[in-house]
Design a protein around this motif. Structure first.
Motif, PDB file in Angstrom:
ATOM      1  N   UNK A   1     -24.441  43.138 152.251  1.00  0.00           N
ATOM      2  CA  UNK A   1     -25.094  43.116 150.961  1.00  0.00           C
ATOM      3  C   UNK A   1     -26.619  43.075 151.127  1.00  0.00           C
ATOM      4  N   UNK A   2     -27.108  42.246 152.043  1.00  0.00           N
ATOM      5  CA  UNK A   2     -28.549  42.129 152.259  1.00  0.00           C
ATOM      6  C   UNK A   2     -29.130  43.449 152.756  1.00  0.00           C
ATOM      7  N   UNK A   3     -28.394  44.142 153.604  1.00  0.00           N
ATOM      8  CA  UNK A   3     -28.874  45.433 154.109  1.00  0.00           C
ATOM      9  C   UNK A   3     -29.033  46.441 152.979  1.00  0.00           C
ATOM     10  N   UNK A   4     -28.114  46.443 152.028  1.00  0.00           N
ATOM     11  CA  UNK A   4     -28.208  47.361 150.902  1.00  0.00           C
ATOM     12  C   UNK A   4     -29.397  47.030 150.011  1.00  0.00           C
ATOM     13  N   UNK A   5     -29.622  45.737 149.779  1.00  0.00           N
ATOM     14  CA  UNK A   5     -30.758  45.320 148.957  1.00  0.00           C
ATOM     15  C   UNK A   5     -32.071  45.717 149.629  1.00  0.00           C
ATOM     16  N   UNK A   6     -32.159  45.488 150.942  1.00  0.00           N
ATOM     17  CA  UNK A   6     -33.366  45.840 151.690  1.00  0.00           C
ATOM     18  C   UNK A   6     -33.572  47.358 151.678  1.00  0.00           C
ATOM     19  N   UNK A   7     -32.524  48.103 151.902  1.00  0.00           N
ATOM     20  CA  UNK A   7     -32.634  49.565 151.892  1.00  0.00           C
ATOM     21  C   UNK A   7     -33.092  50.063 150.520  1.00  0.00           C
ATOM     22  N   UNK A   8     -32.512  49.522 149.466  1.00  0.00           N
ATOM     23  CA  UNK A   8     -32.880  49.935 148.114  1.00  0.00           C
ATOM     24  C   UNK A   8     -34.346  49.614 147.823  1.00  0.00           C
ATOM     25  N   UNK A   9     -34.783  48.412 148.146  1.00  0.00           N
ATOM     26  CA  UNK A   9     -36.170  48.008 147.892  1.00  0.00           C
ATOM     27  C   UNK A   9     -37.143  48.865 148.693  1.00  0.00           C
ATOM     28  N   UNK A  10     -36.794  49.176 149.929  1.00  0.00           N
ATOM     29  CA  UNK A  10     -37.663  49.982 150.785  1.00  0.00           C
ATOM     30  C   UNK A  10     -37.789  51.408 150.256  1.00  0.00           C
ATOM     31  N   UNK A  11     -36.680  52.015 149.940  1.00  0.00           N
ATOM     32  CA  UNK A  11     -36.688  53.384 149.418  1.00  0.00           C
ATOM     33  C   UNK A  11     -37.442  53.444 148.092  1.00  0.00           C
ATOM     34  N   UNK A  12     -37.198  52.485 147.216  1.00  0.00           N
ATOM     35  CA  UNK A  12     -37.859  52.443 145.915  1.00  0.00           C
ATOM     36  C   UNK A  12     -39.376  52.334 146.083  1.00  0.00           C
ATOM     37  N   UNK A  13     -39.824  51.465 146.969  1.00  0.00           N
ATOM     38  CA  UNK A  13     -41.258  51.260 147.170  1.00  0.00           C
ATOM     39  C   UNK A  13     -41.921  52.468 147.829  1.00  0.00           C
ATOM     40  N   UNK A  14     -41.264  53.045 148.814  1.00  0.00           N
ATOM     41  CA  UNK A  14     -41.832  54.222 149.479  1.00  0.00           C
ATOM     42  C   UNK A  14     -41.891  55.407 148.512  1.00  0.00           C
ATOM     43  N   UNK A  15     -40.879  55.571 147.703  1.00  0.00           N
ATOM     44  CA  UNK A  15     -40.880  56.658 146.727  1.00  0.00           C
ATOM     45  C   UNK A  15     -42.007  56.448 145.703  1.00  0.00           C
ATOM     46  N   UNK A  16     -42.196  55.210 145.261  1.00  0.00           N
ATOM     47  CA  UNK A  16     -43.284  54.917 144.335  1.00  0.00           C
ATOM     48  C   UNK A  16     -44.645  55.190 144.958  1.00  0.00           C
ATOM     49  N   UNK A  17     -44.804  54.810 146.222  1.00  0.00           N
ATOM     50  CA  UNK A  17     -46.050  55.069 146.945  1.00  0.00           C
ATOM     51  C   UNK A  17     -46.283  56.578 147.075  1.00  0.00           C
ATOM     52  N   UNK A  18     -45.248  57.313 147.374  1.00  0.00           N
ATOM     53  CA  UNK A  18     -45.354  58.770 147.482  1.00  0.00           C
ATOM     54  C   UNK A  18     -45.818  59.368 146.163  1.00  0.00           C
ATOM     55  N   UNK A  19     -45.223  58.920 145.063  1.00  0.00           N
ATOM     56  CA  UNK A  19     -45.598  59.457 143.751  1.00  0.00           C
ATOM     57  C   UNK A  19     -47.043  59.112 143.387  1.00  0.00           C
ATOM     58  N   UNK A  20     -47.484  57.884 143.712  1.00  0.00           N
ATOM     59  CA  UNK A  20     -48.873  57.502 143.434  1.00  0.00           C
ATOM     60  C   UNK A  20     -49.845  58.381 144.220  1.00  0.00           C
ATOM     61  N   UNK A  21     -49.526  58.629 145.469  1.00  0.00           N
ATOM     62  CA  UNK A  21     -50.407  59.465 146.296  1.00  0.00           C
ATOM     63  C   UNK A  21     -50.416  60.910 145.804  1.00  0.00           C
ATOM     64  N   UNK A  22     -49.257  61.415 145.463  1.00  0.00           N
ATOM     65  CA  UNK A  22     -49.129  62.810 145.070  1.00  0.00           C
ATOM     66  C   UNK A  22     -49.744  63.076 143.697  1.00  0.00           C
ATOM     67  N   UNK A  23     -49.456  62.223 142.726  1.00  0.00           N
ATOM     68  CA  UNK A  23     -49.858  62.482 141.346  1.00  0.00           C
ATOM     69  C   UNK A  23     -51.182  61.837 140.953  1.00  0.00           C
ATOM     70  N   UNK A  24     -51.497  60.668 141.497  1.00  0.00           N
ATOM     71  CA  UNK A  24     -52.696  59.948 141.086  1.00  0.00           C
ATOM     72  C   UNK A  24     -53.787  59.936 142.152  1.00  0.00           C
ATOM     73  N   UNK A  25     -53.440  60.284 143.374  1.00  0.00           N
ATOM     74  CA  UNK A  25     -54.406  60.257 144.461  1.00  0.00           C
ATOM     75  C   UNK A  25     -54.772  58.856 144.906  1.00  0.00           C
ATOM     76  N   UNK A  26     -53.899  57.892 144.625  1.00  0.00           N
ATOM     77  CA  UNK A  26     -54.139  56.489 144.984  1.00  0.00           C
ATOM     78  C   UNK A  26     -53.189  56.109 146.111  1.00  0.00           C
TER      79      UNK A  26
END
Length: 66
Positions: A1-26
């Motif tokens: 269960x902990x591995x799934x939570x960690x994987x989900x949080x990591x993917x969510x954060x990296x995807x958000x970071x990717x979108x900020x860099x791509x769309x906002x340049x931040x």
């Protein structure tokens, strides 16, 4: 269960970071991204600990690895 939570949080954060860099340049510093992932994991565990006893053990396990 902990591995799934960690994987989900990591993917969510990296995807958000990717979108900020791509769309906002931040971009965010890696330590900030790490703290965001850690906070997301802790919030998920704390938010669900009333549902199952398993989540209390997950929080203890998560704190041991700090």
């Amino acid at each position: 269960m902990l591995k799934r939570i960690v994987a989900h949080a990591t993917i969510y954060s990296i995807w958000g970071e990717r979108n900020k860099r791509l769309h906002d340049g931040i971009s965010t510093a890696p330590p900030t991204t790490y703290r965001l992932i850690d906070r997301n994991i802790r919030d998920t565990i704390l938010g669900k600990q009333h549902i199952k006893k398993t989540f209390k053990n997950l929080m203890l396990s998560s704190l041991r690895h700090d």
